[in-house]
Design a protein around this motif. Sequence first.
Motif, mmCIF file in Angstrom:
data_model
loop_
_atom_site.group_PDB
_atom_site.id
_atom_site.type_symbol
_atom_site.label_atom_id
_atom_site.label_comp_id
_atom_site.label_asym_id
_atom_site.label_seq_id
_atom_site.Cartn_x
_atom_site.Cartn_y
_atom_site.Cartn_z
ATOM 1 N N LYS A 132 -8.919 12.715 8.803
ATOM 2 C CA LYS A 132 -9.057 12.427 10.249
ATOM 3 C C LYS A 132 -8.089 13.245 11.124
ATOM 4 C CE LYS A 132 -10.412 7.633 9.221
ATOM 5 N NZ LYS A 132 -9.697 7.306 7.970
ATOM 6 N N CYS A 133 -7.801 14.470 10.690
ATOM 7 C CA CYS A 133 -6.942 15.360 11.496
ATOM 8 C C CYS A 133 -7.865 16.250 12.328
ATOM 9 C CB CYS A 133 -6.045 16.197 10.581
ATOM 10 S SG CYS A 133 -4.847 15.204 9.684
ATOM 11 N N ASN A 134 -8.560 15.642 13.288
ATOM 12 C CA ASN A 134 -9.702 16.337 13.892
ATOM 13 C C ASN A 134 -9.518 16.747 15.350
ATOM 14 O OD1 ASN A 134 -9.731 13.794 14.905
ATOM 15 N ND2 ASN A 134 -11.878 13.359 14.491
ATOM 16 N N LYS A 135 -8.262 16.910 15.757
ATOM 17 C CA LYS A 135 -8.057 17.380 17.140
ATOM 18 C C LYS A 135 -8.486 18.847 17.287
ATOM 19 C CE LYS A 135 -4.263 17.691 20.493
ATOM 20 N NZ LYS A 135 -2.811 17.482 20.602
ATOM 21 N N LYS A 136 -8.147 19.637 16.294
ATOM 22 C CA LYS A 136 -8.463 21.073 16.325
ATOM 23 C C LYS A 136 -8.738 21.559 14.913
ATOM 24 C CE LYS A 136 -5.282 22.175 20.110
ATOM 25 N NZ LYS A 136 -4.058 22.921 20.437
ATOM 26 N N MET A 137 -9.399 22.727 14.835
ATOM 27 C CA MET A 137 -9.607 23.364 13.521
ATOM 28 C C MET A 137 -8.864 24.688 13.483
ATOM 29 S SD MET A 137 -13.602 22.642 12.684
ATOM 30 C CE MET A 137 -13.653 23.462 11.092
ATOM 31 N N ILE A 138 -8.349 25.032 12.315
ATOM 32 C CA ILE A 138 -7.609 26.292 12.207
ATOM 33 C C ILE A 138 -8.526 27.477 12.491
ATOM 34 C CG2 ILE A 138 -6.372 27.764 10.557
ATOM 35 C CD1 ILE A 138 -4.807 25.318 9.931
ATOM 36 N N SER A 139 -9.720 27.446 11.916
ATOM 37 C CA SER A 139 -10.603 28.614 12.035
ATOM 38 C C SER A 139 -11.198 28.751 13.442
ATOM 39 C CB SER A 139 -11.725 28.531 10.994
ATOM 40 O OG SER A 139 -12.453 27.336 11.183
ATOM 41 N N LYS A 140 -11.087 27.717 14.241
ATOM 42 C CA LYS A 140 -11.669 27.802 15.595
ATOM 43 C C LYS A 140 -10.602 27.851 16.689
ATOM 44 C CE LYS A 140 -16.215 25.842 14.983
ATOM 45 N NZ LYS A 140 -16.286 25.685 13.540
ATOM 46 N N ASP A 141 -9.499 27.147 16.472
ATOM 47 C CA ASP A 141 -8.549 26.931 17.571
ATOM 48 C C ASP A 141 -7.178 27.580 17.382
ATOM 49 O OD1 ASP A 141 -10.369 25.049 18.924
ATOM 50 O OD2 ASP A 141 -9.994 23.807 17.165
ATOM 51 N N TYR A 142 -6.922 28.105 16.189
ATOM 52 C CA TYR A 142 -5.599 28.679 15.926
ATOM 53 C C TYR A 142 -5.772 30.084 15.336
ATOM 54 C CZ TYR A 142 -3.395 23.995 16.326
ATOM 55 O OH TYR A 142 -2.917 22.783 16.765
ATOM 56 N N PRO A 143 -6.008 31.086 16.198
ATOM 57 C CA PRO A 143 -6.313 32.422 15.673
ATOM 58 C C PRO A 143 -5.220 33.003 14.770
ATOM 59 C CG PRO A 143 -5.963 32.452 18.069
ATOM 60 C CD PRO A 143 -6.044 31.014 17.657
ATOM 61 N N ASN A 144 -3.958 32.725 15.092
ATOM 62 C CA ASN A 144 -2.881 33.312 14.282
ATOM 63 C C ASN A 144 -2.727 32.605 12.946
ATOM 64 O OD1 ASN A 144 -1.665 35.500 16.045
ATOM 65 N ND2 ASN A 144 -1.835 33.747 17.436
ATOM 66 N N LEU A 145 -2.851 31.283 12.954
ATOM 67 C CA LEU A 145 -2.809 30.554 11.674
ATOM 68 C C LEU A 145 -3.996 30.967 10.800
ATOM 69 C CD1 LEU A 145 -1.846 26.933 12.823
ATOM 70 C CD2 LEU A 145 -0.497 28.448 11.380
ATOM 71 N N TYR A 146 -5.144 31.147 11.411
ATOM 72 C CA TYR A 146 -6.345 31.523 10.656
ATOM 73 C C TYR A 146 -6.163 32.918 10.016
ATOM 74 C CZ TYR A 146 -11.396 32.248 9.853
ATOM 75 O OH TYR A 146 -12.628 32.507 9.308
ATOM 76 N N GLY A 147 -5.602 33.855 10.781
ATOM 77 C CA GLY A 147 -5.341 35.193 10.229
ATOM 78 C C GLY A 147 -4.323 35.124 9.091
ATOM 79 N N PHE A 148 -3.312 34.292 9.270
ATOM 80 C CA PHE A 148 -2.252 34.105 8.260
ATOM 81 C C PHE A 148 -2.858 33.530 6.968
ATOM 82 C CE2 PHE A 148 0.753 30.931 6.485
ATOM 83 C CZ PHE A 148 1.856 31.727 6.205
ATOM 84 N N VAL A 149 -3.729 32.532 7.123
ATOM 85 C CA VAL A 149 -4.371 31.941 5.935
ATOM 86 C C VAL A 149 -5.162 33.027 5.198
ATOM 87 C CG1 VAL A 149 -6.120 30.293 5.132
ATOM 88 C CG2 VAL A 149 -4.512 29.610 6.898
ATOM 89 N N ARG A 150 -5.888 33.847 5.955
ATOM 90 C CA ARG A 150 -6.694 34.908 5.314
ATOM 91 C C ARG A 150 -5.801 35.967 4.682
ATOM 92 N NH1 ARG A 150 -9.152 34.860 10.284
ATOM 93 N NH2 ARG A 150 -9.240 37.108 10.564
ATOM 94 N N GLU A 151 -4.708 36.309 5.352
ATOM 95 C CA GLU A 151 -3.843 37.365 4.798
ATOM 96 C C GLU A 151 -3.291 36.943 3.425
ATOM 97 O OE1 GLU A 151 -0.476 38.887 7.052
ATOM 98 O OE2 GLU A 151 -0.014 40.214 5.373
ATOM 99 N N ILE A 152 -2.792 35.734 3.329
ATOM 100 C CA ILE A 152 -2.201 35.304 2.047
ATOM 101 C C ILE A 152 -3.301 35.149 0.996
ATOM 102 C CG2 ILE A 152 -0.859 33.475 0.911
ATOM 103 C CD1 ILE A 152 0.948 33.531 3.320
#
Length: 316
Positions: free
Chosen positions: A246-266
């Motif tokens: 139920k952590c549904n305020k935001k999604m990493i892949s939609k709302d956090y461009p830098n976190l999403y890039g970081f997840v993909r980089e690692i």
Amino acid sequence: MADTKNPITNVKGEFIRGVTAFRNWIKDEPSAEYQPEANRYHLYVALACPWAHRTLVLLKLKGLDHVISYSTVDTLLEFEKGCGWAFGEKYPDPHHPTFTHLKDVYKLNEPDYSGRVTVPVLFDLKTQKIVNNESSEIIRMLNSEFNKLARHPDLDLYPESLRSRIDELNEQVYPKLNNGVYRAGFAKSQEAYNNAYEDVFSMLDILENILSKQRYLIDNKQITEADVRAWTTLLRFDPVYVTHFKCNKKMISKDYPNLYGFVREIYQIDGIKETVNLDEIKKHYFASHLMINPTGIIPRGPEINYDLPHGRDHLQ
Ligand SMILES: N[C@@H](CCC(=O)N[C@@H](CS)C(=O)NCC(=O)O)C(=O)O
């Protein structure tokens, strides 16, 4: 006898993570009881578990997967049965073929062990004892004590000069994010859930801000253990924690461009992808925690392509 069936909550309905039982250290010192030796140690992990995943990432980053073996326990953790992590035909214990459950390994240390049986477990094949079952300590040992055997001994994920900053960030990220998602998901009161939810998203906002300015969480040039520790939670966030916990305020892949890039980089670092099995991860959470998802139905989405270019080269 401890309740090993359900996640523990206190009177306020807050999830309380248990204290880790075995805390010995492997040391590259002649007098050490546990010395770094090739083929002496084995890691028991669950592919779903973010804490165990840290140790696999370390094996790959340091180039230790030819020195320390690992095996996975069965996907489902059948809380109701109270037996904990199981071995099975597809997931045998390679070193004790007659063992049916991970608790059998724990009983080698303490025949009357009645605490929680968790992964990861760093096991010593020589003494047939668990050395340590605390991921934050296992990754430190893998980082520093096996350098004579590692393919990448020069990679230091906990360098002296960055230690205080790494510790400081870990101290925030652990309660608010790594454990924060569990605090939200396993909360048994609205207030406990609300507090955890606030912590999770305030931490994600902070990490997004850091990663908008620099490539990694502590240092612009160098990946550290703080990145690894955050990453295993971030990777599971959209596929699991958004809905299941139920952590549904935001999604990493939609709302956090830098976190999403970081997840993909690692994810795209050599060897890391091999440690990721999103189907297993989803199946474990949605079909094991029947107290919060009684039908055991596994959501099909979201569709995320972690192979897309990460776009973080410009930050170096
Ligand atoms: N402090 C431990 C926590 C490990 C942990 O809680 N692992 C979970 C899997 S994600 C587990 O094995 N839970 C089983 C249980 O609590 O019965 C670590 O970081 O190594």
